[in-house]
Design a protein around this motif. Sequence first.
Motif, mmCIF file in Angstrom:
data_model
loop_
_atom_site.group_PDB
_atom_site.id
_atom_site.type_symbol
_atom_site.label_atom_id
_atom_site.label_comp_id
_atom_site.label_asym_id
_atom_site.label_seq_id
_atom_site.Cartn_x
_atom_site.Cartn_y
_atom_site.Cartn_z
ATOM 1 N N TYR A 45 8.853 36.437 104.204
ATOM 2 C CA TYR A 45 10.656 36.967 102.878
ATOM 3 C C TYR A 45 10.329 38.575 103.654
ATOM 4 C CZ TYR A 45 10.644 32.863 99.877
ATOM 5 O OH TYR A 45 11.092 31.306 99.667
ATOM 6 N N LYS A 46 9.348 39.049 103.804
ATOM 7 C CA LYS A 46 9.125 40.428 104.373
ATOM 8 C C LYS A 46 8.914 40.469 105.314
ATOM 9 C CE LYS A 46 12.375 42.052 100.387
ATOM 10 N NZ LYS A 46 13.224 41.981 101.187
ATOM 11 N N ASN A 47 8.823 40.323 106.865
ATOM 12 C CA ASN A 47 8.355 40.699 107.984
ATOM 13 C C ASN A 47 7.499 41.679 107.521
ATOM 14 O OD1 ASN A 47 8.156 40.892 110.725
ATOM 15 N ND2 ASN A 47 8.196 38.897 110.096
ATOM 16 N N GLU A 48 6.361 41.760 107.908
ATOM 17 C CA GLU A 48 4.892 43.330 107.992
ATOM 18 C C GLU A 48 5.880 43.542 109.319
ATOM 19 O OE1 GLU A 48 3.201 40.168 110.332
ATOM 20 O OE2 GLU A 48 4.003 39.981 109.059
ATOM 21 N N VAL A 80 12.880 35.052 108.864
ATOM 22 C CA VAL A 80 14.147 33.825 108.530
ATOM 23 C C VAL A 80 15.312 34.805 108.322
ATOM 24 C CG1 VAL A 80 12.472 32.877 107.173
ATOM 25 C CG2 VAL A 80 13.578 35.061 106.683
ATOM 26 N N ARG A 81 16.865 34.482 108.133
ATOM 27 C CA ARG A 81 18.365 34.800 107.907
ATOM 28 C C ARG A 81 18.312 36.423 108.506
ATOM 29 N NH1 ARG A 81 22.881 32.304 110.214
ATOM 30 N NH2 ARG A 81 24.619 33.614 109.099
ATOM 31 N N LYS A 82 18.256 36.515 107.001
ATOM 32 C CA LYS A 82 18.395 38.327 106.847
ATOM 33 C C LYS A 82 17.344 38.774 107.349
ATOM 34 C CE LYS A 82 20.705 37.602 102.736
ATOM 35 N NZ LYS A 82 22.574 38.303 102.441
ATOM 36 N N GLN A 83 15.639 38.670 107.761
ATOM 37 C CA GLN A 83 15.414 39.717 108.379
ATOM 38 C C GLN A 83 15.922 39.857 109.317
ATOM 39 O OE1 GLN A 83 11.718 37.245 108.258
ATOM 40 N NE2 GLN A 83 10.783 38.220 106.463
ATOM 41 N N ALA A 110 24.822 41.663 113.037
ATOM 42 C CA ALA A 110 23.025 42.109 111.665
ATOM 43 C C ALA A 110 24.431 42.007 110.830
ATOM 44 C CB ALA A 110 23.011 43.165 111.735
ATOM 45 N N ILE A 111 25.348 41.979 110.869
ATOM 46 C CA ILE A 111 26.439 41.401 109.829
ATOM 47 C C ILE A 111 27.039 40.302 109.217
ATOM 48 C CG2 ILE A 111 29.551 41.670 109.019
ATOM 49 C CD1 ILE A 111 28.842 45.161 110.612
ATOM 50 N N GLU A 112 26.864 39.579 110.872
ATOM 51 C CA GLU A 112 26.957 38.247 111.158
ATOM 52 C C GLU A 112 25.728 37.289 110.381
ATOM 53 O OE1 GLU A 112 26.138 34.401 114.193
ATOM 54 O OE2 GLU A 112 27.812 36.570 114.900
ATOM 55 N N LEU A 113 24.798 37.324 110.691
ATOM 56 C CA LEU A 113 23.272 37.457 109.585
ATOM 57 C C LEU A 113 23.779 37.320 108.334
ATOM 58 C CD1 LEU A 113 21.171 37.493 112.689
ATOM 59 C CD2 LEU A 113 21.945 35.842 111.768
ATOM 60 N N GLY A 114 23.453 38.795 107.498
ATOM 61 C CA GLY A 114 23.710 39.033 106.859
ATOM 62 C C GLY A 114 22.576 40.337 106.684
#
Length: 171
Positions: A45-48, A80-83, A110-114
């Motif tokens: 969930y949180k890429n290093e 993932v999408r948010k990353q 970035a705004i499009e992906l969220g």
Amino acid sequence: MFHRFIKLIIAALLVATAVWQFTEGNVGNGIFLILLTAIPIFLYYKNEFILLAFLKLRKQDFPGAKVWLDKIKNPETALVRKQQGYYNYLHGLMMSQTNLHQSEKFFKKAIELGLSMDMDLAVAKLNLAGIAMSRRRKLEATSLLNEAKKLDKQNMLADQIKMMKEQMKKI
């Protein structure tokens, strides 16, 4: 760079090994392996590399942050999408120092992906408003500034927004 699903496979293997350790009677090993499973799940969930790039940006080390982001070869499969949104957000922040046209593309993507935090979304929209203002698109800049103001709940960007509105009066 691991594919994002490899991290889940590693977590599943750790859980399977923990269950095997429990059945063998090694409860301590099983508990340790269950706790160790948290690491690949957290990194899913949180890429290093994005975390390390954020740490470099906090120190205003743009070349160091770029080095960490460049280690992500294929963001579509590794993140993932948010990353992916934060990947583009960080690239936009770094490009805004040198190339406004390129940074605009990164911020819009970035705004499009969220982005998960309102403050990050407000900063992205504020940067887009500045780019629009530099290109004499006053209507777009005004709407982006108003959106950034709504998203800025702690009024951390109030001075920048006020300064940009003053500059827009001159256009």
